[in-house]
Design a protein around this motif. Sequence first.
Motif, PDB file in Angstrom:
ATOM      1  N   SER A 155       0.832  -1.211   0.000  1.00 31.78           N
ATOM      2  CA  SER A 155       0.000   0.000   0.000  1.00 31.78           C
ATOM      3  C   SER A 155       0.861   1.254   0.000  1.00 31.78           C
ATOM      4  CB  SER A 155      -0.931  -0.009   1.215  1.00 31.78           C
ATOM      5  OG  SER A 155      -1.856  -1.084   1.144  1.00 31.78           O
ATOM      6  N   CYS A 156       1.986   1.215   0.722  1.00 34.04           N
ATOM      7  CA  CYS A 156       2.900   2.363   0.743  1.00 34.04           C
ATOM      8  C   CYS A 156       3.533   2.587  -0.621  1.00 34.04           C
ATOM      9  CB  CYS A 156       3.982   2.159   1.799  1.00 34.04           C
ATOM     10  SG  CYS A 156       3.370   2.218   3.506  1.00 34.04           S
ATOM     11  N   LEU A 157       3.782   1.502  -1.367  1.00 37.40           N
ATOM     12  CA  LEU A 157       4.362   1.638  -2.701  1.00 37.40           C
ATOM     13  C   LEU A 157       3.440   2.409  -3.632  1.00 37.40           C
ATOM     14  CD1 LEU A 157       5.947  -1.912  -3.270  1.00 37.40           C
ATOM     15  CD2 LEU A 157       7.148   0.257  -2.879  1.00 37.40           C
ATOM     16  N   PHE A 158       2.138   2.244  -3.462  1.00 37.14           N
ATOM     17  CA  PHE A 158       1.188   2.975  -4.292  1.00 37.14           C
ATOM     18  C   PHE A 158       1.275   4.481  -4.050  1.00 37.14           C
ATOM     19  CE2 PHE A 158      -0.961  -1.085  -5.039  1.00 37.14           C
ATOM     20  CZ  PHE A 158      -1.416  -0.922  -6.343  1.00 37.14           C
ATOM     21  N   GLN A 159       1.761   4.877  -2.874  1.00 34.83           N
ATOM     22  CA  GLN A 159       1.846   6.289  -2.523  1.00 34.83           C
ATOM     23  C   GLN A 159       3.265   6.847  -2.648  1.00 34.83           C
ATOM     24  OE1 GLN A 159       0.040   6.901   1.354  1.00 34.83           O
ATOM     25  NE2 GLN A 159      -1.472   5.302   0.995  1.00 34.83           N
ATOM     26  N   SER A 160       4.151   6.070  -3.213  1.00 30.82           N
ATOM     27  CA  SER A 160       5.549   6.502  -3.322  1.00 30.82           C
ATOM     28  C   SER A 160       5.744   7.450  -4.497  1.00 30.82           C
ATOM     29  CB  SER A 160       6.456   5.272  -3.486  1.00 30.82           C
ATOM     30  OG  SER A 160       6.106   4.559  -4.665  1.00 30.82           O
ATOM     31  N   ASN A 161       6.848   8.170  -4.481  1.00 34.42           N
ATOM     32  CA  ASN A 161       7.173   9.104  -5.559  1.00 34.42           C
ATOM     33  C   ASN A 161       7.350   8.351  -6.875  1.00 34.42           C
ATOM     34  OD1 ASN A 161       7.173  11.292  -3.809  1.00 34.42           O
ATOM     35  ND2 ASN A 161       9.351  11.066  -3.327  1.00 34.42           N
ATOM     36  N   GLY A 162       6.849   8.933  -7.936  1.00 34.94           N
ATOM     37  CA  GLY A 162       6.935   8.294  -9.241  1.00 34.94           C
ATOM     38  C   GLY A 162       5.727   7.449  -9.564  1.00 34.94           C
ATOM     39  N   ILE A 163       4.997   7.030  -8.543  1.00 35.92           N
ATOM     40  CA  ILE A 163       3.783   6.232  -8.761  1.00 35.92           C
ATOM     41  C   ILE A 163       2.548   7.125  -8.689  1.00 35.92           C
ATOM     42  CG2 ILE A 163       2.368   4.350  -7.897  1.00 35.92           C
ATOM     43  CD1 ILE A 163       4.913   3.445  -9.253  1.00 35.92           C
ATOM     44  N   THR A 164       2.503   7.998  -7.680  1.00 39.43           N
ATOM     45  CA  THR A 164       1.365   8.906  -7.550  1.00 39.43           C
ATOM     46  C   THR A 164       1.539  10.078  -8.499  1.00 39.43           C
ATOM     47  OG1 THR A 164       2.496  10.041  -5.741  1.00 39.43           O
ATOM     48  CG2 THR A 164       0.947   8.309  -5.149  1.00 39.43           C
ATOM     49  N   LYS A 165       0.570  10.292  -9.369  1.00 39.12           N
ATOM     50  CA  LYS A 165       0.634  11.378 -10.342  1.00 39.12           C
ATOM     51  C   LYS A 165      -0.165  12.591  -9.875  1.00 39.12           C
ATOM     52  CE  LYS A 165       2.493   9.605 -14.372  1.00 39.12           C
ATOM     53  NZ  LYS A 165       3.045  10.200 -15.598  1.00 39.12           N
ATOM     54  N   HIS A 166      -1.331  12.341  -9.337  1.00 42.74           N
ATOM     55  CA  HIS A 166      -2.158  13.454  -8.854  1.00 42.74           C
ATOM     56  C   HIS A 166      -2.866  12.970  -7.596  1.00 42.74           C
ATOM     57  CE1 HIS A 166      -4.476  17.134  -8.922  1.00 42.74           C
ATOM     58  NE2 HIS A 166      -5.584  16.435  -8.811  1.00 42.74           N
ATOM     59  N   GLN A 167      -2.168  13.081  -6.490  1.00 40.85           N
ATOM     60  CA  GLN A 167      -2.688  12.574  -5.226  1.00 40.85           C
ATOM     61  C   GLN A 167      -3.525  13.634  -4.524  1.00 40.85           C
ATOM     62  OE1 GLN A 167       0.330  11.149  -2.582  1.00 40.85           O
ATOM     63  NE2 GLN A 167      -1.076   9.861  -1.432  1.00 40.85           N
ATOM     64  N   MET A 168      -4.654  13.212  -3.970  1.00 38.61           N
ATOM     65  CA  MET A 168      -5.514  14.129  -3.230  1.00 38.61           C
ATOM     66  C   MET A 168      -4.804  14.606  -1.966  1.00 38.61           C
ATOM     67  SD  MET A 168      -9.185  12.148  -3.582  1.00 38.61           S
ATOM     68  CE  MET A 168     -10.025  13.362  -2.573  1.00 38.61           C
ATOM     69  N   ARG A 169      -5.156  15.777  -1.548  1.00 39.65           N
ATOM     70  CA  ARG A 169      -4.582  16.319  -0.322  1.00 39.65           C
ATOM     71  C   ARG A 169      -4.986  15.464   0.870  1.00 39.65           C
ATOM     72  NH1 ARG A 169      -7.171  20.725  -2.449  1.00 39.65           N
ATOM     73  NH2 ARG A 169      -8.622  20.693  -0.694  1.00 39.65           N
ATOM     74  N   ASP A 170      -4.113  15.403   1.856  1.00 40.76           N
ATOM     75  CA  ASP A 170      -4.427  14.650   3.073  1.00 40.76           C
ATOM     76  C   ASP A 170      -5.666  15.230   3.737  1.00 40.76           C
ATOM     77  OD1 ASP A 170      -2.243  13.025   2.713  1.00 40.76           O
ATOM     78  OD2 ASP A 170      -0.924  14.197   4.009  1.00 40.76           O
TER      79      ASP A 170
END
Length: 208
Positions: free
Chosen positions: A135-150
């Motif tokens: 799950s952390c890999l999905f949120q890593s740099n290079g994978i997340t392109k447009h992540q919602m704000r926390d």
Amino acid sequence: MTRLCKCLNSLADSSLTELWKDVAKGVVQGEVTWKYILDNVQWWDTQREHHIGCQANMKVGTAATAIKLEDCAPGVFNLANHLERVMKMERENMTAWSVFSDIDWQHQNEIQALHWLRILVRFIDELANMQTEVSCLFQSNGITKHQMRDGQKTMVQPLGMNAKKEVETQGMMRAMLDFEQQMGLDDKALEGKIVMPGGDGASFAAIL
């Protein structure tokens, strides 16, 4: 009318008032800050008592939900800008290869691999201890392109249903005008703006 119904109606009126205020604020700024998603609804009205003129029939209508647009670039729904781009006829230069080249295939392959990895760690007990790491890999740099704000939560507002047939062209037009009126959007507010109602395939077909 019961106290519960009065309470629900009061909450609905209050929410619509807040929606109108936010829409009006966007209009003053020259921006589209809300959109809506619609779909057809139906209900089979069964007649339990058989009298003359009483027949079971299908009641149809259209329902919609308004959704607040956030993190949009200024002027992104400007109609003049869109028409200017259309007039440039740049679409003539688009080919299958140009579309292919615009796709980030490395990112696509990495995402697909991660989804398969997630399936493995979820359904193989011996790998279950890796679920958090995957799950952390999905949120890593290079994978997340447009992540919602926390902590971001999308604001939605249900709109009142109507008895329009959205599967028909005229019915869709009347349904859209009704929902836009409920949101406080009139001709002046929409002048020079692009409105993007959402829906399923049949809804888009009726709109087009």
